[in-house]
Design a protein around this motif. Structure first.
Motif, mmCIF file in Angstrom:
data_model
loop_
_atom_site.group_PDB
_atom_site.id
_atom_site.type_symbol
_atom_site.label_atom_id
_atom_site.label_comp_id
_atom_site.label_asym_id
_atom_site.label_seq_id
_atom_site.Cartn_x
_atom_site.Cartn_y
_atom_site.Cartn_z
ATOM 1 N N UNK A 68 0.774 -1.249 0.000
ATOM 2 C CA UNK A 68 0.000 0.000 0.000
ATOM 3 C C UNK A 68 0.804 1.298 0.000
ATOM 4 N N UNK A 85 -0.799 8.599 -4.337
ATOM 5 C CA UNK A 85 -1.467 7.398 -3.836
ATOM 6 C C UNK A 85 -2.869 7.696 -3.286
ATOM 7 N N UNK A 86 -3.066 8.894 -2.707
ATOM 8 C CA UNK A 86 -4.423 9.235 -2.220
ATOM 9 C C UNK A 86 -5.381 9.392 -3.389
ATOM 10 N N UNK A 87 -4.901 9.999 -4.468
ATOM 11 C CA UNK A 87 -5.776 10.148 -5.643
ATOM 12 C C UNK A 87 -6.121 8.789 -6.241
ATOM 13 N N UNK A 89 -6.238 5.993 -4.600
ATOM 14 C CA UNK A 89 -7.145 5.326 -3.676
ATOM 15 C C UNK A 89 -8.576 5.863 -3.827
ATOM 16 N N UNK A 90 -8.707 7.189 -4.005
ATOM 17 C CA UNK A 90 -10.037 7.777 -4.222
ATOM 18 C C UNK A 90 -10.633 7.269 -5.530
ATOM 19 N N UNK A 93 -11.724 3.632 -5.027
ATOM 20 C CA UNK A 93 -12.855 3.461 -4.108
ATOM 21 C C UNK A 93 -14.182 3.659 -4.845
ATOM 22 N N UNK A 94 -14.177 4.535 -5.869
ATOM 23 C CA UNK A 94 -15.396 4.722 -6.660
ATOM 24 C C UNK A 94 -15.770 3.466 -7.437
ATOM 25 N N UNK A 96 -14.497 0.194 -6.742
ATOM 26 C CA UNK A 96 -14.640 -0.963 -5.847
ATOM 27 C C UNK A 96 -16.017 -0.957 -5.192
ATOM 28 N N UNK A 97 -16.407 0.211 -4.626
ATOM 29 C CA UNK A 97 -17.622 0.233 -3.804
ATOM 30 C C UNK A 97 -18.904 0.408 -4.617
ATOM 31 N N UNK A 98 -18.789 0.413 -5.949
ATOM 32 C CA UNK A 98 -19.989 0.319 -6.767
ATOM 33 C C UNK A 98 -19.976 -1.011 -7.514
ATOM 34 N N UNK A 99 -18.990 -1.835 -7.204
ATOM 35 C CA UNK A 99 -18.905 -3.142 -7.847
ATOM 36 C C UNK A 99 -18.483 -3.066 -9.303
ATOM 37 N N UNK A 100 -17.853 -1.955 -9.690
ATOM 38 C CA UNK A 100 -17.517 -1.789 -11.106
ATOM 39 C C UNK A 100 -16.079 -2.175 -11.429
ATOM 40 N N UNK A 102 -12.142 -4.114 -9.808
ATOM 41 C CA UNK A 102 -11.310 -4.678 -8.748
ATOM 42 C C UNK A 102 -9.881 -4.192 -8.989
#
Lengths: 143, 391
Positions: A68, A85-87, A89-90, A93-94, A96-100, A102
């Motif tokens: 990481x 790395x923060x960008x 990760x952001x 996250x969009x 991953x958390x909509x299932x679109x 991996x």
């Protein structure tokens, strides 16, 4: 007194370590059996943002990431993808958390990554150039 | 309630067992937010799917989500997300979404199950604080559509080249029953499509959503009232980042048709929009947002005890058809008229942790209470803090 010497030694070794890190060059590697000989930075960027899913030969790409918050990961994303790395990760996250989507699989270090790539024809990864050997194929120098 | 909770969990368990049987790689990830709100008004207010009251100062933006997904085979994926949210008095736990996905070809995939609405730029990941600059997305726009999820199916079709990539996402479904701001709702039929253009430094997005047979149940003064409407929702959004400059803008429009309640609550067509400008300074992102709403209609104020304007619904005697408390009609969930200015700072503490602070000045329109449940006065100053984590 002793303490001071230790402190100094520690300081010097940290300097040495950090200088080896910043001098280390990253290379992008694939399985030796992969017909791909070279890749463009743009293509790499798309692969690591999950936008390109197939190698030119039709093989589904499985990209690998370093740990990481590792120096390697930070440098790779800064130089190849143009994001911190923060960008990154952001961005993920969009997806991953909509299932679109991996994100790339994370492995602990160059050694693990190398042995994974050597045994998985669909994989692509980045490691320090000094750890590259015949078990994998280099297709890009990160500069 | 308990039964529903169990049902939701057994769905997750089923997905996990199925995934295990297929010996697939299972991905588990999560996200969390913890927030604090302080305001110079005691009035409870609406924030997207939340209601934030003074008693919820610590906890208003609190969220904890877990997600599990697995590739059953090359074509099939299963996924589920459980979400615990802080509400006014307690926490609610619900399956935010759960679906089976199919990769039909390299460019086409489909999903079936309980899905998030792609209605606006951030609506699909409204709970994932790390994905946007503010403490919470601009309330003027994100309270316009009272639906968050639906049961049904959607399709992704992507085309284009490396420079410009298009994505079309048509969707179709219904919402059997859901918690809405100030009551409960259901939707018989919802359909629409999103078109997204992804380019090098940003994206442009358009969505049209039609919801037919939207039923709301809300309780006022001990009387249960129902409302049935059709709704057309249009949105356009733009997100761009280059040379450290961040620009985000959205415009949404809501049209209400076929209101079963006649005059009362019928006039809630509205438009809302915002523009955000930010400048990235390393791990810091200071930003400014102007947000506004517009409607040809005005709310009307009814003091407690006064007679309400329309004839009472069937079964309610006229003497009970009185405003049980000070009321603004249409109610706050229907017609929120206000503007606001937000000055915010996002700090990326690590790649997985973000600290955010927003100072927001909210100015309700004349004859409206804006997002507030009671008269907030001429303006409200709101200071919000949140820590967002993904893991």
């Amino acid at each position: 007194m002793k303490n001071k010497i230790f402190k100094k030694l520690f300081f010097v070794s940290v300097l040495l370590l950090s200088s080896t890190y910043s001098n280390a060059e990253l290379v992008v590697i694939v399985h030796p059996g992969n017909s791909l000989e070279a890749i463009t930075k743009d293509k790499l960027k798309r692969i690591y943002l999950g936008k390109n899913k197939e190698f030119p030969n039709g093989l589904i790409i499985a990209a690998l990431d370093q740990e990481k918050e590792s120096e390697e990961k930070e440098e790779f994303y800064k130089k190849v993808v143009g994001k911190s790395l923060s960008q990154v990760s952001a961005y993920w996250s969009r997806l991953i958390f909509t299932g679109k989507g991996v994100p790339p699989r994370v492995l602990a270090n160059d050694k693990e990554i190398k042995s994974w790539v050597a045994s998985h024809p669909e994989s692509i990864a980045y490691i320090n150039s000094e750890n590259a050997d015949d078990s994998i194929k280099i297709i890009f120098d990160v500069k | 309630m308990k039964y529903r909770f169990l049902k939701r969990h057994s769905l997750l368990a089923m997905l996990m067992i199925n995934a295990g049987l297929a010996n697939a790689a299972v991905d588990i990830s999560g996200f969390a937010s913890a927030g604090y709100v302080v305001s110079d008004s005691d009035a409870t207010f609406i924030s997207a799917s939340d209601v934030i009251s003074e008693s919820a100062s610590f906890g208003a933006d609190n969220t904890l989500g877990f997600q599990i997904s697995a590739d059953i085979n090359k074509q099939t994926t299963v996924g589920a997300q459980l979400l615990a949210k802080g509400t006014v008095d307690s926490y609610s736990v619900a399956a935010q979404w759960a679906y089976v996905g199919f990769n039909l070809s390299d460019d086409v995939s489909a999903r079936m199950g309980r899905l998030n609405f792609p209605a606006t730029l951030y609506s699909e990941y409204q709970e994932i604080g790390i994905s946007y600059p503010w403490v919470r997305p601009p309330i003027e726009v994100y309270t316009v559509l009272p639906l968050a999820t639906y049961s049904g199916l959607d399709l992704f079709y992507s085309f284009g080249d490396d420079q410009l990539e298009w994505l079309i996402q048509p969707f179709l479904g219904s919402s059997p029953e859901f918690n809405s701001v100030g009551g409960r709702g259901e939707v018989n039929l919802v359909y629409g499509a999103t078109l997204i253009a992804n380019f090098e430094n940003g994206r442009l997005s358009f969505t049209a959503t039609q919801a037919d047979g939207v039923g709301f149940l809300f309780s006022t003064g001990g009387v249960d009232l129902s409302l049935n409407i059709d709704m057309t929702f249009l949105s356009a959004g733009f997100e761009y980042e280059q040379n450290n400059i961040v620009l985000i803008a959205e415009l949404v429009n809501k049209d209400i048709h076929n209101n079963s309640q006649g005059d009362i609550r019928t006039v809630s067509d509205m438009m809302a929009g915002y523009i955000t400008l930010g400048y990235r300074l390393g791990d810091f992102l200071p930003h400014f947002t102007y947000s506004d709403t517009q409607s040809d209609h005005q709310s009307a104020f009814f003091p407690a005890g006064s007679a309400l304007p329309s004839p009472p619904p069937q079964g309610i005697p006229a003497e009970f058809w009185l405003a049980p408390q000070d009321m603004v009609v249409p109610g706050n969930a229907e017609l929120i008229l206000q503007k606001s200015y937000t000055l915010g700072l996002r700090y990326d503490f690590s790649s997985q942790t973000t600290l955010k602070m927003d100072y927001q000045k909210i100015i309700p329109d004349d004859n409206s209470w804006g997002v507030f449940y009671s008269d907030p006065g001429d303006e409200v100053n709101l200071l919000s803090f949140v820590v967002d984590v993904v893991f």
